[in-house]
Design a protein around this motif. Structure first.
Motif, mmCIF file in Angstrom:
data_model
loop_
_atom_site.group_PDB
_atom_site.id
_atom_site.type_symbol
_atom_site.label_atom_id
_atom_site.label_comp_id
_atom_site.label_asym_id
_atom_site.label_seq_id
_atom_site.Cartn_x
_atom_site.Cartn_y
_atom_site.Cartn_z
ATOM 1 N N ASP A 141 44.550 -6.100 -135.847
ATOM 2 C CA ASP A 141 44.373 -5.520 -134.115
ATOM 3 C C ASP A 141 43.519 -5.660 -134.181
ATOM 4 O O ASP A 141 43.408 -6.141 -132.270
ATOM 5 C CB ASP A 141 44.847 -4.265 -134.177
ATOM 6 C CG ASP A 141 46.316 -4.126 -134.917
ATOM 7 O OD1 ASP A 141 47.513 -5.651 -134.726
ATOM 8 O OD2 ASP A 141 46.914 -3.942 -135.234
ATOM 9 N N ILE A 142 42.506 -4.761 -134.495
ATOM 10 C CA ILE A 142 41.267 -4.727 -133.867
ATOM 11 C C ILE A 142 40.793 -6.235 -133.307
ATOM 12 O O ILE A 142 39.547 -6.061 -132.673
ATOM 13 C CB ILE A 142 40.092 -3.894 -134.898
ATOM 14 C CG1 ILE A 142 40.530 -2.427 -134.937
ATOM 15 C CG2 ILE A 142 38.336 -4.113 -134.333
ATOM 16 C CD1 ILE A 142 39.756 -2.196 -135.829
ATOM 17 N N ALA A 143 40.733 -7.582 -134.095
ATOM 18 C CA ALA A 143 39.781 -8.850 -134.163
ATOM 19 C C ALA A 143 40.253 -9.174 -133.448
ATOM 20 O O ALA A 143 39.965 -9.561 -132.148
ATOM 21 C CB ALA A 143 39.914 -9.352 -135.060
ATOM 22 N N ALA A 144 41.736 -8.590 -132.893
ATOM 23 C CA ALA A 144 42.604 -9.528 -131.916
ATOM 24 C C ALA A 144 42.324 -8.318 -130.421
ATOM 25 O O ALA A 144 42.195 -9.842 -129.506
ATOM 26 C CB ALA A 144 44.454 -9.420 -131.935
ATOM 27 N N ARG A 145 41.860 -7.519 -130.322
ATOM 28 C CA ARG A 145 41.922 -6.628 -129.439
ATOM 29 C C ARG A 145 40.680 -7.348 -128.205
ATOM 30 O O ARG A 145 40.255 -7.753 -127.608
ATOM 31 C CB ARG A 145 41.987 -5.484 -129.062
ATOM 32 C CG ARG A 145 43.357 -5.312 -129.556
ATOM 33 C CD ARG A 145 43.042 -3.497 -129.197
ATOM 34 N NE ARG A 145 42.729 -2.448 -129.969
ATOM 35 C CZ ARG A 145 42.163 -1.914 -131.032
ATOM 36 N NH1 ARG A 145 44.241 -2.285 -131.712
ATOM 37 N NH2 ARG A 145 41.443 -1.786 -131.476
ATOM 38 N N ASN A 146 39.621 -7.733 -129.787
ATOM 39 C CA ASN A 146 37.915 -7.766 -129.448
ATOM 40 C C ASN A 146 37.727 -9.427 -128.332
ATOM 41 O O ASN A 146 37.276 -9.769 -128.150
ATOM 42 C CB ASN A 146 37.366 -7.511 -130.205
ATOM 43 C CG ASN A 146 37.128 -6.206 -130.079
ATOM 44 O OD1 ASN A 146 35.854 -5.718 -129.225
ATOM 45 N ND2 ASN A 146 37.153 -5.682 -130.934
ATOM 46 N N THR A 147 38.899 -10.209 -129.016
ATOM 47 C CA THR A 147 39.174 -11.511 -128.714
ATOM 48 C C THR A 147 38.874 -11.508 -128.064
ATOM 49 O O THR A 147 38.640 -12.543 -126.397
ATOM 50 C CB THR A 147 39.499 -12.511 -129.653
ATOM 51 O OG1 THR A 147 39.263 -12.641 -131.528
ATOM 52 C CG2 THR A 147 40.527 -13.705 -129.602
#
Length: 665
Positions: A461-467
């Motif tokens: 989820d963190i990776a998706a939000r920062n992307t």
């Protein structure tokens, strides 16, 4: 020969002649005519002490008239009187005790008396002499002399009174002339011991624009810029109360608010105890000289600035001043400046082809209404670029003036363009792999490749939000490049802002929930039609909502409203965050601007959101701005034109009846 020892001092010619006459009339062999009979009543005059005292003081000691008793000759007495009087007059003239005019009058009187005596000698016979033997002719002659002196004195008194009247008349005429000249030249005021005005001349009221009734009885401090706390006023009062005259430069406020400069002298009037009773102030108006000197100073200061400076009248737009750089750029001659208006600037290479009075008036309208202190616009001059900042100032003569400063921003624009091109290239190169990464992350989040444990799902989820965040930054950069290049398309269509804003709030509510900030939308409007590009206006509202949420405290509330403001719909978004410092207000809409928060907390952002929002709103012929109070929060607003075709009822309303009451302050 040397004078013999013990000899008497030599007599003057006048004294010798006088003494000779006395001796001749006192000789024993001098002809005498003895009178008989009873003495006349005038014969007793010489026996009076007052008369003898007068004679003793009036005639020289060497030739006193002998006491004339009854029986002495009248001819001898009269002749002696004449000679004695002439001798006395000569001595008095030598001593300078009588003026020439007075001597002439007195000698004329004496000659008259002598004529009377000669007539008597010539015409009177012995019989007549015997007939008049009872009269003392010398005494009668003395009476005639006294009457003559009295007549001369009366005549001289009348002459002196006439002369005094003429002198007084001339002095009054001179005073009237002086007063008339003073009234035309100077500003005169009289004040009492407390500094209250008791009297003014016409020049004073005329120059300051007040009526006499508006000033008399009021404190003189009311015309000073600082009132009772004015430095010059207090210095003047100190000098006057000490009984000293004060002179110096003065600055007064006229009734219309303009400044009047003068050179003043103030004179105190003190009582017997040294206390101030009243004062007189005389001012010489030198406002024109002061303005000329001030103008020369400013001209010398501004003439050699690299920036172009234009000063024009707010009413007529007629040029008042242009510095050397402005004259060169506009192709004007200094002598023809007053024949130009600000709209004539650079007619061959117009700063903006759309410049005309209507557009210019619309541009400076916030200055006239007081909504803004400075308005700025970017202009293109041939191959170059400029930034024009305009403000209103009040001239010394009371006129309102537009002062526009055009700063060449070509180099700055070139640097910014190079920066944006570099970033754009990088953004384009990053967008493709980021899009692939985002797609892969979404695929993993969907569970198509299997389920993840809670820890792995959190990292995903963190990776998706920062992307997503990185893609938004890239999109902002690309959008700004498109706007500046004029390549961004705005496909406008009719939309209802009531529904549209409500949808925008709901779309961004999730972002507010992440920051524990609530969004509260309220409007009294049922419909708010306008024509706009929905995706771009959504981008503006989303940017304002995200900023408001970032700057709001935890568990805070962001208020969103919609109302009618004249011919515009006004969307406002208000937070109760730390507010924007005064010195950073101008940087809010600058590119890559990161404001330093008043509370010291660092908030993430690209510094492009507000710049892009401003460009989008301006492309819709709208307006974006904000109000902020340090420590209480900020309110940003967007104004979009009303779609008159879709809202005829609103379009027919006069502007005065259309109000927008926002509780977002």
């Amino acid at each position: 020969m040397a004078a013999k020892s013990g000899s008497k001092p030599a007599k003057t010619t006048r004294e010798r002649s006088s003494s000779s006459a006395c001796r001749w009339f006192n000789r024993p062999d001098a002809p005498r005519e003895v009178t008989t009979g009873q003495p006349h009543r005038l014969s007793n005059l010489s026996a009076r002490p007052q008369f003898n005292a007068f004679i003793a003081q009036a005639l020289p000691q060497s030739c006193q008239i002998p006491r004339i008793e009854h029986g002495q000759e009248t001819i001898r007495g009269s002749a002696l009187l004449v000679v004695s009087w002439r001798s006395w007059m000569g001595q008095m003239a030598n001593k300078g005790k009588l003026q020439r005019g007075k001597l002439v009058c007195l000698r004329n009187a004496m000659i008259g008396i002598a004529v009377i005596a000669l007539i008597r000698l010539a015409l009177f016979t012995d019989a007549t002499s015997r007939l008049l033997s009872g009269l003392n002719f010398a005494n009668a002659t003395l009476y005639l002399l006294l009457v003559g002196i009295l007549a001369v004195a009366v005549y001289r008194r009348d002459q002196l009174i006439k002369l005094q009247k003429e002198i007084v008349a001339r002095k009054e005429e001179e005073i009237e002339l002086i007063y008339a000249a003073l009234n035309q030249h100077a500003l005169v005021s009289l004040t009492d011991r407390d500094g209250r005005i008791t009297s003014l001349n016409d020049k004073f009221t005329e120059r300051l624009g007040y009526s006499s009734d508006e000033l008399v009885g009021k404190p003189i401090s009311m015309i000073y810029p600082g009132g009772e706390n004015d430095t010059v006023y207090n210095q003047t009062r100190e000098k006057l109360e000490a009984g000293e005259i004060w002179s110096g430069e003065n600055e007064e406020m006229a009734a219309d608010g303009s400044r009047v400069y003068s050179r003043g002298t103030f004179v105190p009037v003190m009582d017997d105890h040294g206390k101030l009773v009243r004062s007189v102030g005389i001012r010489t108006d030198n406002t024109d000289f002061h303005r000329a000197q001030h103008a020369r100073s400013l001209k010398a200061l501004f003439d050699h600035l690299q920036d172009e400076v234009y000063v024009c009248d707010t009413a007529s737009l007629q040029m008042v001043y242009a510095n050397c750089a402005a004259l060169r750029s506009s192709g004007w001659e200094a002598r023809e400046l007053t024949q130009k208006t600000i709209l004539d600037a650079d007619p061959d290479r117009s700063a903006d082809p759309k410049v005309n009075e209507k557009i210019f008036r619309a541009h400076v309208a916030p200055l006239v209404t007081g909504e803004e202190e400075v308005v700025t616009i970017d202009v293109q001059r041939g191959e170059g670029h400029g930034e024009v900042s305009t403000r209103i100032i009040r001239g010394d003569d009371g006129r309102n003036l537009f002062v526009s400063v055009l700063r060449d921003s070509t180099k700055r624009k070139e640097i910014e363009l190079a920066k944006m091109q570099s970033i754009s290239i990088v953004s384009h190169e990053l967008r493709t792999p980021l899009t692939s990464i985002k797609g892969s992350l979404r695929l993993l989040e969907s569970g198509a490749l299997g389920a993840f444990d809670q820890k792995a799902q959190s990292v995903l989820d963190i990776a998706a939000r920062n992307t997503d965040r990185l893609l938004l930054v890239i999109d902002d950069i690309l959008d700004l490049e498109k706007i500046r290049a004029g390549k961004m398309e705005f496909t406008k269509s009719p939309i209802d802002l009531v529904t549209f804003v409500a949808e925008a709030v709901e779309m961004n509510r999730g972002y507010g929930d992440e920051l524990n900030v609530n969004f509260d939308f309220h409007t009294d409007l049922e419909a708010a039609p306008t024509r706009a590009a929905p995706e771009r206006i959504m981008q503006v509202i989303a940017n304002l909502l995200s900023n408001a949420a970032k700057y709001s405290p935890t568990n805070g509330t962001v208020r969103i409203g919609l109302c009618q403001d004249g011919r515009f719909w006004r969307i406002f978004i208000s937070d109760n965050g730390p507010g924007i410092p005064e010195e950073m207000r101008d940087a809010v809409f600058e590119t890559f601007s990161q404001l330093k928060s008043a509370d010291g907390v660092t908030r993430k952002g690209t510094g492009l959101g507000m710049t892009i929002s401003q460009k989008i709103v301006e492309a819709h012929k709208g307006e974006i701005g904000f109000d902020s109070e340090l420590g209480k929060g900020s309110t940003f607003f967007v104004k979009l034109p009303i779609d008159e075709a879709s809202n005829e009822d609103v379009g027919d309303k006069p502007l005065a009846e259309v109000t927008c009451q926002s509780n977002a302050a």
